[in-house]
Scaffold this active site. Structure first.
Site, PDB file in Angstrom:
ATOM      1  CG  HIS A  94       3.508 -13.612   3.557  1.00 14.13           C
ATOM      2  ND1 HIS A  94       2.303 -14.310   3.456  1.00 14.13           N
ATOM      3  CD2 HIS A  94       4.154 -13.786   2.371  1.00 14.13           C
ATOM      4  CE1 HIS A  94       2.248 -14.846   2.243  1.00 14.13           C
ATOM      5  NE2 HIS A  94       3.349 -14.550   1.577  1.00 14.13           N
TER       6      HIS A  94
ATOM      7  NE  ARG B 198       6.757 -18.848  -4.523  1.00 13.71           N
ATOM      8  CZ  ARG B 198       7.351 -18.644  -5.696  1.00 13.71           C
ATOM      9  NH1 ARG B 198       7.664 -19.653  -6.451  1.00 13.71           N
ATOM     10  NH2 ARG B 198       7.656 -17.428  -6.112  1.00 13.71           N
ATOM     11  CB  THR B 199       0.850 -16.104  -1.744  1.00  7.78           C
ATOM     12  OG1 THR B 199       2.188 -16.146  -1.240  1.00  7.78           O
ATOM     13  CG2 THR B 199      -0.107 -15.896  -0.596  1.00  7.78           C
TER      14      THR B 199
ATOM     15  CE  LYS C 133     -13.968   2.753 -13.208  1.00 11.56           C
ATOM     16  NZ  LYS C 133     -15.207   1.991 -13.254  1.00 11.56           N
TER      17      LYS C 133
ATOM     18  NE  ARG D  39       1.500 -11.221  -1.671  1.00  8.40           N
ATOM     19  CZ  ARG D  39       2.422 -12.112  -1.991  1.00  8.40           C
ATOM     20  NH1 ARG D  39       3.061 -12.026  -3.141  1.00  8.40           N
ATOM     21  NH2 ARG D  39       2.724 -13.093  -1.172  1.00  8.40           N
TER      22      ARG D  39
HETATM   23  C1  NCD Z   1       7.350 -13.647  -0.362  1.00 12.46           C
HETATM   24  C2  NCD Z   1       6.518 -12.401  -0.195  1.00 12.46           C
HETATM   25  O1  NCD Z   1       5.710 -12.065  -1.054  1.00 12.46           O
HETATM   26  O2  NCD Z   1       6.682 -11.795   0.853  1.00 12.46           O
HETATM   27  N1  NCD Z   1       6.909 -14.532  -1.337  1.00 12.46           N
HETATM   28  C3  NCD Z   1       5.969 -15.469  -1.013  1.00 12.46           C
HETATM   29  O3  NCD Z   1       4.858 -15.155  -0.679  1.00 12.46           O
HETATM   30  N2  NCD Z   1       6.350 -16.758  -1.045  1.00 12.46           N
HETATM   31  C4  NCD Z   1       8.797 -13.410  -0.419  1.00 12.46           C
HETATM   32  C5  NCD Z   1       9.363 -12.378  -1.346  1.00 12.46           C
HETATM   33  O4  NCD Z   1       8.666 -11.715  -2.104  1.00 12.46           O
HETATM   34  O5  NCD Z   1      10.582 -12.245  -1.317  1.00 12.46           O
END
Ligand code: NCD
Length: 304
Positions: A129, A50-51, A80, A101
């Site tokens: 997040h 999703r993100t 590397k 991320r």
């Molecule tokens: C979450 C995350 O990556 O923190 N997912 C997201 O971005 N919707 C939740 C999770 O991984 O449980």
């Protein structure tokens, strides 16, 4: 509203949040390709559906383009021996905004320190997040037309879930909010969150079981997955915990029909498919709102 980097929820004020939500609503009415010619870089060192896709969709819907790498730890120059800082410095010459991320809690802050372009934290370890929390809060406001005065149950792996940490920090900015933390003791919410909530006069309580927590006053029940990859639990142990911190039609029946059952997704045993048909199910609205909020954020950060 000036947002240079977006790395943690605490940086937002009520004013900047309401400006962002207003912008999201106006984009929903009248989307314009205001980011034409701009480039978003996505650098994902952890899995994402999703993100990443909602950021990229948001950028494309605003007329921009996207470049990037998922599995960045495997496919980028990290193999590397390149440092995160060098990767970020170089990416700054390729694009206009960077979404990252990373498994380490401080990665987005480290990136922001050396970056020549705006950085957005798309999930940093067990840390934060913030864009998930913004879309969660937007979903709540869309449902209830307010955030002040709401009662929220946060359920599951509260020690390792970064989405609930970021959401708790945002909720702390509103008046008369009540948070009920529900988790096994070994996966309880951390003290920094509790201290922040105390400082901001948010009523909170901790519970080891969902029994008796959900009632007609509960506006939101926000479930989370047991984060096996972070807490080191076996699949069996994680499933055992998820089955104790799990939504059921019976529990949902204790909440008002207009209340929200939320989840950042992906889901495991804690959110069975039979919940999808209930009037309280809000998690696909969250996912849809993610594109809108990220469009508003990208437009704001790129001064469009
Ligand atoms: C979450 C995350 O990556 O923190 N997912 C997201 O971005 N919707 C939740 C999770 O991984 O449980």
């Amino acid at each position: 509203m000036i947002i240079h980097h977006c790395t943690r929820s605490q940086q937002f004020t009520r004013r900047s949040i309401s400006d962002l939500f207003e912008s999201a609503r106006s984009i929903r009415e009248r989307p314009h390709p205001v980011l034409s010619g701009r480039i978003l870089i996505s650098l994902f060192y952890e899995p994402s559906t999703r993100t990443r896709l909602s950021f990229e969709s948001a950028m494309c819907r605003l007329g921009g383009t996207c470049i990037g790498t998922d599995n960045a730890g495997e496919f980028s120059s990290v193999v590397k021996g390149e440092t995160l800082e060098d990767t970020i410095r170089v990416c700054g010459t390729y694009g206009d905004i960077l979404v990252i991320r990373h498994p380490e809690d401080d990665a987005a802050d480290r990136a922001a320190k050396v970056s020549s372009i705006p950085i957005i934290n798309a999930g940093s370890g067990k840390g934060q997040h913030p864009t998930q929390a913004l879309l969660d809060l937007f979903t709540i406001e869309e449902r209830f037309r307010r955030i002040d005065g709401i009662t929220v149950a946060l359920v599951g792996d509260l020690a390792n879930g970064r989405t609930i940490r970021s959401l708790a920090y945002l909720l702390g900015k509103y008046e008369n909010v009540t948070i009920r933390f529900v988790s096994p003791p070994q996966l309880g919410v951390s003290n920094d969150i509790l201290a922040y909530l105390d400082k901001h006069h948010v009523r909170h309580s901790r519970h080891e079981s969902l029994d008796g927590v959900l009632d007609h006053k509960t506006d939101v029940c926000y479930l989370t997955r047991v984060q096996k990859e972070r807490n080191g639990l076996s699949g069996l142990e994680a499933a055992r915990i998820a089955s104790r911190y799990r939504m059921t039609p019976h529990l949902a029946g204790r909440m008002r029909p207009d209340a929200c059952i939320m989840h950042p997704l992906p889901r495991n045993e804690e959110l069975p498919l039979e919940i999808d048909a209930l009037p309280q199910a809000c998690y696909f609205d969250q996912a849809r709102n993610g594109v809108l909020i990220r469009m508003a954020l990208l437009a704001s950060m790129l001064n469009a």
